[in-house]
Design a protein around this motif. Structure first.
Motif, mmCIF file in Angstrom:
data_model
loop_
_atom_site.group_PDB
_atom_site.id
_atom_site.type_symbol
_atom_site.label_atom_id
_atom_site.label_comp_id
_atom_site.label_asym_id
_atom_site.label_seq_id
_atom_site.Cartn_x
_atom_site.Cartn_y
_atom_site.Cartn_z
ATOM 1 N N ILE A 163 -18.900 -114.637 -4.881
ATOM 2 C CA ILE A 163 -18.577 -113.323 -4.337
ATOM 3 C C ILE A 163 -17.374 -112.738 -5.067
ATOM 4 O O ILE A 163 -16.429 -113.456 -5.419
ATOM 5 C CB ILE A 163 -18.344 -113.426 -2.805
ATOM 6 C CG1 ILE A 163 -18.301 -112.053 -2.160
ATOM 7 C CG2 ILE A 163 -17.137 -114.273 -2.466
ATOM 8 C CD1 ILE A 163 -18.468 -112.079 -0.641
ATOM 9 N N ILE A 164 -17.431 -111.426 -5.316
ATOM 10 C CA ILE A 164 -16.425 -110.740 -6.129
ATOM 11 C C ILE A 164 -15.874 -109.550 -5.337
ATOM 12 O O ILE A 164 -16.642 -108.732 -4.841
ATOM 13 C CB ILE A 164 -17.055 -110.229 -7.435
ATOM 14 C CG1 ILE A 164 -17.685 -111.399 -8.218
ATOM 15 C CG2 ILE A 164 -16.015 -109.506 -8.298
ATOM 16 C CD1 ILE A 164 -18.587 -110.952 -9.356
ATOM 17 N N PRO A 165 -14.556 -109.441 -5.181
ATOM 18 C CA PRO A 165 -13.968 -108.314 -4.425
ATOM 19 C C PRO A 165 -14.068 -107.003 -5.189
ATOM 20 O O PRO A 165 -14.142 -106.982 -6.415
ATOM 21 C CB PRO A 165 -12.510 -108.746 -4.244
ATOM 22 C CG PRO A 165 -12.246 -109.616 -5.446
ATOM 23 C CD PRO A 165 -13.538 -110.349 -5.715
ATOM 24 N N TRP A 166 -14.015 -105.895 -4.432
ATOM 25 C CA TRP A 166 -14.152 -104.561 -5.039
ATOM 26 C C TRP A 166 -13.504 -103.529 -4.119
ATOM 27 O O TRP A 166 -13.659 -103.602 -2.918
ATOM 28 C CB TRP A 166 -15.640 -104.247 -5.221
ATOM 29 C CG TRP A 166 -15.933 -102.928 -5.844
ATOM 30 C CD1 TRP A 166 -16.359 -101.797 -5.210
ATOM 31 C CD2 TRP A 166 -15.849 -102.585 -7.228
ATOM 32 N NE1 TRP A 166 -16.538 -100.778 -6.117
ATOM 33 C CE2 TRP A 166 -16.232 -101.229 -7.368
ATOM 34 C CE3 TRP A 166 -15.472 -103.304 -8.378
ATOM 35 C CZ2 TRP A 166 -16.244 -100.579 -8.593
ATOM 36 C CZ3 TRP A 166 -15.481 -102.647 -9.604
ATOM 37 C CH2 TRP A 166 -15.875 -101.305 -9.694
ATOM 38 N N ASP A 167 -12.764 -102.584 -4.684
ATOM 39 C CA ASP A 167 -12.119 -101.504 -3.918
ATOM 40 C C ASP A 167 -11.169 -102.048 -2.852
ATOM 41 O O ASP A 167 -11.482 -102.077 -1.662
ATOM 42 C CB ASP A 167 -13.176 -100.593 -3.274
ATOM 43 C CG ASP A 167 -13.507 -99.402 -4.159
ATOM 44 O OD1 ASP A 167 -12.877 -99.248 -5.219
ATOM 45 O OD2 ASP A 167 -14.401 -98.625 -3.789
ATOM 46 N N TYR A 168 -9.984 -102.450 -3.282
ATOM 47 C CA TYR A 168 -9.014 -103.079 -2.384
ATOM 48 C C TYR A 168 -7.733 -102.266 -2.259
ATOM 49 O O TYR A 168 -6.630 -102.797 -2.263
ATOM 50 C CB TYR A 168 -8.708 -104.503 -2.878
ATOM 51 C CG TYR A 168 -9.574 -105.535 -2.178
ATOM 52 C CD1 TYR A 168 -9.014 -106.522 -1.382
ATOM 53 C CD2 TYR A 168 -10.953 -105.497 -2.286
ATOM 54 C CE1 TYR A 168 -9.807 -107.450 -0.724
ATOM 55 C CE2 TYR A 168 -11.751 -106.412 -1.641
ATOM 56 C CZ TYR A 168 -11.167 -107.391 -0.861
ATOM 57 O OH TYR A 168 -11.963 -108.301 -0.198
ATOM 58 N N ASP A 169 -7.897 -100.934 -2.128
ATOM 59 C CA ASP A 169 -6.716 -100.081 -1.971
ATOM 60 C C ASP A 169 -6.153 -100.132 -0.558
ATOM 61 O O ASP A 169 -4.951 -99.989 -0.355
ATOM 62 C CB ASP A 169 -7.043 -98.637 -2.357
ATOM 63 C CG ASP A 169 -8.250 -98.084 -1.606
ATOM 64 O OD1 ASP A 169 -9.208 -98.835 -1.396
ATOM 65 O OD2 ASP A 169 -8.230 -96.896 -1.228
ATOM 66 N N ALA A 170 -7.019 -100.344 0.443
ATOM 67 C CA ALA A 170 -6.563 -100.395 1.849
ATOM 68 C C ALA A 170 -6.127 -101.812 2.181
ATOM 69 O O ALA A 170 -6.800 -102.544 2.904
ATOM 70 C CB ALA A 170 -7.675 -99.923 2.775
ATOM 71 N N THR A 171 -4.983 -102.193 1.664
ATOM 72 C CA THR A 171 -4.492 -103.570 1.760
ATOM 73 C C THR A 171 -2.966 -103.585 1.793
ATOM 74 O O THR A 171 -2.334 -102.537 1.785
ATOM 75 C CB THR A 171 -4.969 -104.396 0.545
ATOM 76 O OG1 THR A 171 -4.690 -103.656 -0.657
ATOM 77 C CG2 THR A 171 -6.472 -104.687 0.606
ATOM 78 N N TRP A 172 -2.404 -104.789 1.859
ATOM 79 C CA TRP A 172 -0.949 -104.966 1.797
ATOM 80 C C TRP A 172 -0.214 -104.069 2.782
ATOM 81 O O TRP A 172 0.803 -103.451 2.474
ATOM 82 C CB TRP A 172 -0.422 -104.758 0.365
ATOM 83 C CG TRP A 172 -1.076 -105.659 -0.645
ATOM 84 C CD1 TRP A 172 -2.137 -105.354 -1.440
ATOM 85 C CD2 TRP A 172 -0.736 -107.018 -0.952
ATOM 86 N NE1 TRP A 172 -2.482 -106.427 -2.231
ATOM 87 C CE2 TRP A 172 -1.630 -107.464 -1.951
ATOM 88 C CE3 TRP A 172 0.256 -107.904 -0.498
ATOM 89 C CZ2 TRP A 172 -1.584 -108.755 -2.487
ATOM 90 C CZ3 TRP A 172 0.295 -109.183 -1.037
ATOM 91 C CH2 TRP A 172 -0.610 -109.602 -2.012
ATOM 92 N N GLY A 173 -0.786 -103.945 3.996
ATOM 93 C CA GLY A 173 -0.081 -103.272 5.069
ATOM 94 C C GLY A 173 -0.403 -101.814 5.281
ATOM 95 O O GLY A 173 0.232 -101.166 6.122
ATOM 96 N N ARG A 174 -1.376 -101.258 4.517
ATOM 97 C CA ARG A 174 -1.804 -99.878 4.756
ATOM 98 C C ARG A 174 -3.326 -99.818 4.839
ATOM 99 O O ARG A 174 -4.021 -100.548 4.139
ATOM 100 C CB ARG A 174 -1.307 -98.931 3.654
ATOM 101 C CG ARG A 174 0.200 -98.698 3.706
ATOM 102 C CD ARG A 174 0.606 -97.473 2.904
ATOM 103 N NE ARG A 174 2.046 -97.304 2.842
ATOM 104 C CZ ARG A 174 2.766 -96.661 3.769
ATOM 105 N NH1 ARG A 174 2.173 -96.131 4.814
ATOM 106 N NH2 ARG A 174 4.073 -96.551 3.634
ATOM 107 N N ASP A 175 -3.849 -98.921 5.707
ATOM 108 C CA ASP A 175 -5.291 -98.807 5.899
ATOM 109 C C ASP A 175 -5.876 -97.737 4.970
ATOM 110 O O ASP A 175 -5.186 -97.202 4.098
ATOM 111 C CB ASP A 175 -5.629 -98.523 7.367
ATOM 112 C CG ASP A 175 -5.065 -97.188 7.871
ATOM 113 O OD1 ASP A 175 -4.720 -96.320 7.042
ATOM 114 O OD2 ASP A 175 -4.995 -97.010 9.099
ATOM 115 N N ILE A 176 -7.167 -97.391 5.162
ATOM 116 C CA ILE A 176 -7.839 -96.455 4.262
ATOM 117 C C ILE A 176 -7.264 -95.040 4.341
ATOM 118 O O ILE A 176 -7.505 -94.224 3.459
ATOM 119 C CB ILE A 176 -9.361 -96.401 4.526
ATOM 120 C CG1 ILE A 176 -9.648 -95.916 5.957
ATOM 121 C CG2 ILE A 176 -10.012 -97.732 4.265
ATOM 122 C CD1 ILE A 176 -11.115 -95.618 6.198
#
Length: 363
Positions: free
Chosen positions: A247-260
């Motif tokens: 499995i490969i992650p994709w589109d991980y901007d909503a991370t590290w303490g902030r949502d979408i």
């Protein structure tokens, strides 16, 4: 991670008629012709908007397909992400680099500065497409890749979207590369995930899934706290040599303490056990659960620390800071950008406390 003090400049030229057509309906996926100049070399490309809800933002994200020459940096296509709702602009890249650091597959990415018809559009994250060229660039065996395109990619026989039995096990997935028989393998995998008995699951699932890689990915999702990562925001790769899915992650901007939406996300928003049918079945096996627990403990000690992450955060932010001040879409929030290093480090500390306080659940 590799960084340069000066961002590569991408110069897009779009004929005004084609540009009008592109902007006429943001939901049309049909690409328009355009020209891209990088380091004085010109490429004929197809260009389209990318993403779902992000198409509505003022600063658009783009999908580029190379036509002539047909390759650029040994890839057929690239994605240019605006990262518009992330005040730091670095969360996606920070996440994907973190996945690599903890032993998971992840696409490469780098920041570029984009101009369209001579007008500065600002900082973008160039994101590698996960396809056959990704496999080649990562020196992986040939195989098939399936994009998880919506919530039906939940490893279940039940639809996430209409709460009924799926009419087809292809729902939620789009084959990016590979053969039709690989779709049969995907069907069999999903069926096995749901039908192998509890007694036989530990010894049977390893015939279909690289469990070690899945656990590394699961840890990455849990640390970065990407809630959506369990039912989409990923790709499945079936290794052509082992026959096992990874499995490969994709589109991980909503991370590290902030949502979408770019809003603050509590450090306990995503539970330590994660979600989805496959994760639940994996963690229901004592051996796999303890393997996951040890992986979390190791990452908490080595990679998921302020001491380890802060220099990476600072380097990324220092690289793009001069360009942020000239980015008309985000420069008005540069005061928020300048606080993001502290904010992300605070998230790491808070998430660490939550995980350490809850890790015994896995005993």
């Amino acid at each position: 991670m590799e960084h340069t003090k000066k961002l590569t400049e991408y110069q897009l030229f779009i004929h005004p008629i084609d540009f009008t057509e592109l902007r006429r309906d943001i939901w049309i996926d049909e690409p328009i012709p355009a020209k891209l100049t990088v380091n004085k070399k010109r490429y004929n490309i197809d260009l389209a908007y990318r993403g779902s809800h992000i198409r509505e933002f003022e600063k658009k994200s783009y999908h580029i397909i190379f036509r002539k020459p047909g390759m650029y940096r040994n890839a057929k296509e690239w994605h240019l992400n605006a990262e518009f709702m992330d005040p730091s602009l670095i969360r996606n890249k920070l996440s994907l680099d973190f996945f690599k650091d903890i032993g998971s597959l992840a696409p490469t990415s780098r920041f570029v500065n984009l101009k369209i018809n001579g007008k500065n559009e600002g900082v973008y994250l160039e994101l590698e497409s996960v396809d056959e060229y990704f496999l080649e660039n990562q020196k992986l065996p040939k195989g098939s890749i399936f994009y998880a395109v919506d919530g039906d990619a939940n490893f279940s026989l039940m639809s996430e979207l209409d709460q009924d039995v799926k009419k087809s096990l292809e729902l939620g997935y789009e084959r990016k590369c590979g053969k039709i028989e690989d779709e049969h393998a995907l069907h069999e995998f999903i069926i096995k995930v749901n039908t192998i008995s509890r007694l036989n699951f530990e010894k049977e699932i390893v015939r279909y899934l690289n469990v070690e890689k899945y656990i590394a990915w699961l840890a990455g999702v849990v640390f970065t706290q990407n809630y959506d990562g369990f039912v989409h925001n990923y790709a499945l790769y079936r290794n052509g040599e082992s026959g096992l899915f990874e499995i490969i992650p994709w589109d991980y901007d909503a991370t590290w303490g902030r949502d979408i939406h770019g809003e603050l996300m509590a450090e306990d928003y995503l539970r330590i056990e994660g979600f989805n049918t496959l994760t639940a079945r994996i963690l229901n096996v004592k051996t796999f659960r303890h393997q996951y627990q040890k992986r979390l403990e190791n990452i908490l000690q080595h990679q998921f620390t302020v001491e380890y992450m802060k220099p990476k955060i600072r380097t990324l932010m220092e690289v793009i800071r001069p360009y942020i001040s000239k980015d008309r879409y985000v420069n008005k929030n540069i005061h928020l950008f300048d606080k993001e290093e502290e904010m992300i480090c605070g998230y790491i500390e808070a998430r660490t406390r939550y995980l350490k306080n809850n890790i015994n659940i896995l005993n």
